[in-house]
Write an enzyme that holds these catalytic residues in place. Sequence first.
Site, PDB file in Angstrom:
ATOM      1  N   ASP A  39       0.851  -1.188   0.000  1.00  0.00           N
ATOM      2  CA  ASP A  39       0.000   0.000   0.000  1.00  0.00           C
ATOM      3  C   ASP A  39       0.890   1.242   0.000  1.00  0.00           C
ATOM      4  OD1 ASP A  39      -3.214   0.524   0.919  1.00  0.00           O
ATOM      5  OD2 ASP A  39      -1.816   2.214   1.140  1.00  0.00           O
ATOM      6  N   ILE A  40       0.477   2.243  -0.743  1.00  0.00           N
ATOM      7  CA  ILE A  40       1.276   3.469  -0.874  1.00  0.00           C
ATOM      8  C   ILE A  40       1.301   4.270   0.439  1.00  0.00           C
ATOM      9  CG2 ILE A  40      -0.521   5.066  -1.702  1.00  0.00           C
ATOM     10  CD1 ILE A  40       1.490   5.832  -3.969  1.00  0.00           C
ATOM     11  N   ASN A  97     -12.799  -3.294   2.359  1.00  0.00           N
ATOM     12  CA  ASN A  97     -13.810  -2.241   2.447  1.00  0.00           C
ATOM     13  C   ASN A  97     -14.717  -2.320   1.227  1.00  0.00           C
ATOM     14  OD1 ASN A  97     -12.680  -1.050   4.801  1.00  0.00           O
ATOM     15  ND2 ASN A  97     -11.082  -0.150   3.536  1.00  0.00           N
ATOM     16  N   GLU A 105     -12.289   3.262  -1.221  1.00  0.00           N
ATOM     17  CA  GLU A 105     -11.835   4.390  -2.041  1.00  0.00           C
ATOM     18  C   GLU A 105     -11.578   3.965  -3.482  1.00  0.00           C
ATOM     19  OE1 GLU A 105      -8.368   5.927  -0.112  1.00  0.00           O
ATOM     20  OE2 GLU A 105      -9.480   6.470   1.705  1.00  0.00           O
ATOM     21  N   VAL A 106     -11.049   2.782  -3.655  1.00  0.00           N
ATOM     22  CA  VAL A 106     -10.694   2.323  -5.005  1.00  0.00           C
ATOM     23  C   VAL A 106     -11.700   1.255  -5.436  1.00  0.00           C
ATOM     24  CG1 VAL A 106      -8.909   1.284  -6.438  1.00  0.00           C
ATOM     25  CG2 VAL A 106      -8.254   2.800  -4.553  1.00  0.00           C
ATOM     26  N   HIS A 110     -10.474  -5.464  -3.500  1.00  0.00           N
ATOM     27  CA  HIS A 110      -9.141  -5.710  -2.949  1.00  0.00           C
ATOM     28  C   HIS A 110      -9.244  -6.071  -1.484  1.00  0.00           C
ATOM     29  CE1 HIS A 110     -10.034  -1.413  -2.495  1.00  0.00           C
ATOM     30  NE2 HIS A 110      -9.339  -1.438  -1.371  1.00  0.00           N
ATOM     31  N   HIS A 112      -6.976  -5.855   2.096  1.00  0.00           N
ATOM     32  CA  HIS A 112      -5.809  -5.328   2.811  1.00  0.00           C
ATOM     33  C   HIS A 112      -5.277  -6.433   3.716  1.00  0.00           C
ATOM     34  CE1 HIS A 112      -6.760  -0.892   2.182  1.00  0.00           C
ATOM     35  NE2 HIS A 112      -7.931  -1.438   1.920  1.00  0.00           N
TER      36      HIS A 112
END
Length: 129
Positions: A39-40, A97, A105-106, A110, A112
């Site tokens: 993750d960025i 999420n 958000e994206v 995905h 995490h």
Amino acid sequence: MSVTGLPPYDDANIFARILRGEIPCKKVAEDAHALAFHDIHPQAPVHVLVIPKGRWVSAADFHAGAEAEAIAGFWRMVTAVAKEQGLEASGYRILSNMGQDGGQEVPHFHVHLFGGRRLGRMVPPAPAG
Ligand code: 5GP
């Protein structure tokens, strides 16, 4: 419309661009089914994102529409990355999420993967009032 009522898949989303190689990522693992990368903005010493390669907005879309082999391959990568990151003994958290209340958000499904410290409460308390 996706299965969950979220907007349809957007090919311009940031993870689609990472999958196409248009945006770099710090890759952890990749196979025919999934890609894992750091993750960025990491929120734990280990914070890896695992994404399926298909065009799925949400967990519901993915599990309703993807081939069984792709679903198995995705989840095998999640646990393999946890092991590769040295988290099996200490433990870790898998989180996904979805939609507005989930804080997604994206809009590309995905997971995490967090680890490397005590992660605390699973869900913060609701704000007072
Ligand atoms: P969400 O809130 O959708 O579950 O999480 C999206 C995650 O993607 C966030 O933790 C965010 O830091 C991460 N992220 C957003 N843009 C990028 C990017 O360009 N590269 C990487 N590696 N992570 C990103």
